[in-house]
Design a protein around this motif. Sequence first.
Motif, PDB file in Angstrom:
ATOM      1  N   ALA A 198       0.815  -1.212   0.000  1.00  0.00           N
ATOM      2  CA  ALA A 198       0.000   0.000   0.000  1.00  0.00           C
ATOM      3  C   ALA A 198       0.854   1.270   0.000  1.00  0.00           C
ATOM      4  O   ALA A 198       0.503   2.263  -0.649  1.00  0.00           O
ATOM      5  N   ILE A 199       1.993   1.251   0.715  1.00  0.00           N
ATOM      6  CA  ILE A 199       2.786   2.467   0.918  1.00  0.00           C
ATOM      7  C   ILE A 199       3.783   2.714  -0.214  1.00  0.00           C
ATOM      8  O   ILE A 199       3.990   3.863  -0.629  1.00  0.00           O
ATOM      9  N   LEU A 200       4.413   1.642  -0.736  1.00  0.00           N
ATOM     10  CA  LEU A 200       5.503   1.803  -1.711  1.00  0.00           C
ATOM     11  C   LEU A 200       5.158   2.709  -2.898  1.00  0.00           C
ATOM     12  O   LEU A 200       5.957   3.574  -3.258  1.00  0.00           O
ATOM     13  N   PRO A 201       3.986   2.545  -3.549  1.00  0.00           N
ATOM     14  CA  PRO A 201       3.703   3.412  -4.715  1.00  0.00           C
ATOM     15  C   PRO A 201       3.639   4.904  -4.381  1.00  0.00           C
ATOM     16  O   PRO A 201       3.812   5.740  -5.258  1.00  0.00           O
ATOM     17  N   PHE A 202       3.374   5.253  -3.087  1.00  0.00           N
ATOM     18  CA  PHE A 202       3.301   6.662  -2.707  1.00  0.00           C
ATOM     19  C   PHE A 202       4.685   7.306  -2.635  1.00  0.00           C
ATOM     20  O   PHE A 202       4.794   8.530  -2.553  1.00  0.00           O
ATOM     21  N   THR A 203       5.742   6.465  -2.653  1.00  0.00           N
ATOM     22  CA  THR A 203       7.106   7.001  -2.617  1.00  0.00           C
ATOM     23  C   THR A 203       7.673   7.206  -4.015  1.00  0.00           C
ATOM     24  O   THR A 203       8.805   7.661  -4.156  1.00  0.00           O
TER      25      THR A 203
END
Length: 686
Positions: free
Chosen positions: A334-339
Amino acid sequence: MLLLVFFGQFRVLPYSSGLAILPLGPCRSFGSNICFIAYQLYNGASMAVGIGISNTILFRYLLLSSSITSRGVFFMISISYVLPIAVVILPFTTKWDFQSVQISTKIEHTFYNLSIYEPFPGFVDVSNFQFILATTLLGIGVYGCPLASFVLTQRTLQKIRRLENISQNTRRQFQILIHGLSVQTLLPILAYIPVFTCYMITQNFGVEILLSEHLIVGAASTPALFDPFISFYFIIPYRNAIIKIFQTKTVFVQQRLLPTSNELAILSLGPCTYLGPQFCFAGYHIYTANSLLAGLAISNTVLFRFLVLTWDSITVKKIKVMIASSYIMPLFVAILPFTSKWDFKSVQNVTRLQYPTYDLSIYEPFPGFSNVNSIQFVTATSMMAIGAYGIPCICFILTRRILTLIRLRRNMSEKTKTLSRTLITGFTFQTILPILAYTPLFTCYLLAQTTGLEIIISQHLMLVTASSPSFIDPIISFYFIIPYREAIKKILGKIDNKHTISVVSFSIQIIPFTATWNFESVRNITRLSYPFYDFSIYEPFPGFSNVNNIQFVSATSLIAVGAYGIPIFCFILTRRILTMIRLHQNMSEKTKNQARTLITGLTFQTILPVLAYVPIFTCYLLAQKTGLEIVISQHLILVTASSPSLIDPLISFYFIIPYREAIKEFIGKVHKPDRIFSVVSISSQV
């Protein structure tokens, strides 16, 4: 052909000098002669299907050769019926001796319980000319159709490669067609050759192969089921027509994945489009994390049962660690694409260039990944792959280990063992669920992403299938975990079923009265939409002025539950009743015969709503959603839907023995006094 399979439900049992045809379908109610005829018709139909597939490939080849005329097509279709008709007719020219078939089969197969099939038909002599010729013709179809299809597919591929004066779009369509022809070639190879070869080995060498006994009829009918779907997918006009249906706003599919050379477009149709592409993109990441979490939860359930059997003491702390660790990978996904950098404009431009024939305006502005080679995307995809392939493997291994442990536990009571076996069955379903939901579609997605192949099924259905475990797994748990099942039974037992049914029917009747009625608008729009129809004979007519309002949609949904749910419900209950009757060993022969008669009646009662509700209601929904004009649904929807109320009482009167006997007695009382009176009056006159 599929109706013949259901009508007969044949098992083919060879013996030294003959062949027994063991039916379990509704044909048994009509006698062994009808079952035997149905088997011959099935053989002819299965051969016609195989030749039909070869004809499709031959037609494509002749079309490329520019050597096909309407007369040639007519001749090709006509000649393809010669062998199937011969296969059907030949058995009618030989002697039928079903009594000898039954006696010989019982002698050679003493350990089989053949009473459930009696009286059954068959071929008394497999060495006569008619049987050998019919089997030879079937063999030509079984081995010749795949071979002819393979050769023609190769020749067609060579012709396409030699064509130089065609556009890239036409060449691409031809390549997709070749893929379809290849699949159509593989289909008869997998469906016909293995089972028919096993049957020939059994017939000629006496080797008992259960696979060929039970599956020869089922396997040979699969091309009739799957070949239309292959045509729908690989023939571009058919595919485009189906895509248009799927692209309507009313379809449940809310997101579609469209990979390009270096990007991945996320095409949304849900409510997130009103909030902007950023919200749709964030929603996609949360969805992928949740689908991975649902899969890990399934494997955790199986792991917990395994640890209960292996650890002497499983503490709350260990359980908390196990649950907490299952959230690590979903959080990363869930978090990786936001980086990573978001460049939706680039994604939109590249997608339009690579898919010029697609209408992407209904999705715009859509989000996506602008670089699928970035470390964030590769890491997230790798974690999803671990879930897609790892979870089914872990579930499978743990289920096998649990089954072994239960078998080794000798100090378990019979009740506990039964509960454990039920639980193992549940684990098996929970293992199969992620295999079906994650592995095939994710494999297609990876194939499309890495090779550039256009796989429509992975574009539209990947998100839907990946979300299915979160819906289906709780139902599996409720059924196979005994305490849950018993609790649900208690809750359902407290509800009055009649009251529930009356609430549903009352809701269907009342809901339309809560909407606004505007019959004048209905009449005006109907006249404009159908100018060639004469509506004067119906005027003034009523109708629904808005089929998108909550009242109409709710009422239609409730009717759909009845149209599709009732046949499924009847089918499941009929199978359960049949299983229970077979398990009752202390029943008398008379009771068993009555039970079989009842089962036949239930089968007809199951078929009745399938024929009366499903086809016509499907046509109605198709016409309502796509705008197709289906005249049969306009005129017959009310007539066919009312037919069960007319036919079902007759089925009950015939197949429920006490009703049948009461009617016989009643008819006897009506006619017998007249006959006695006439005899007495004649005697007195004489």
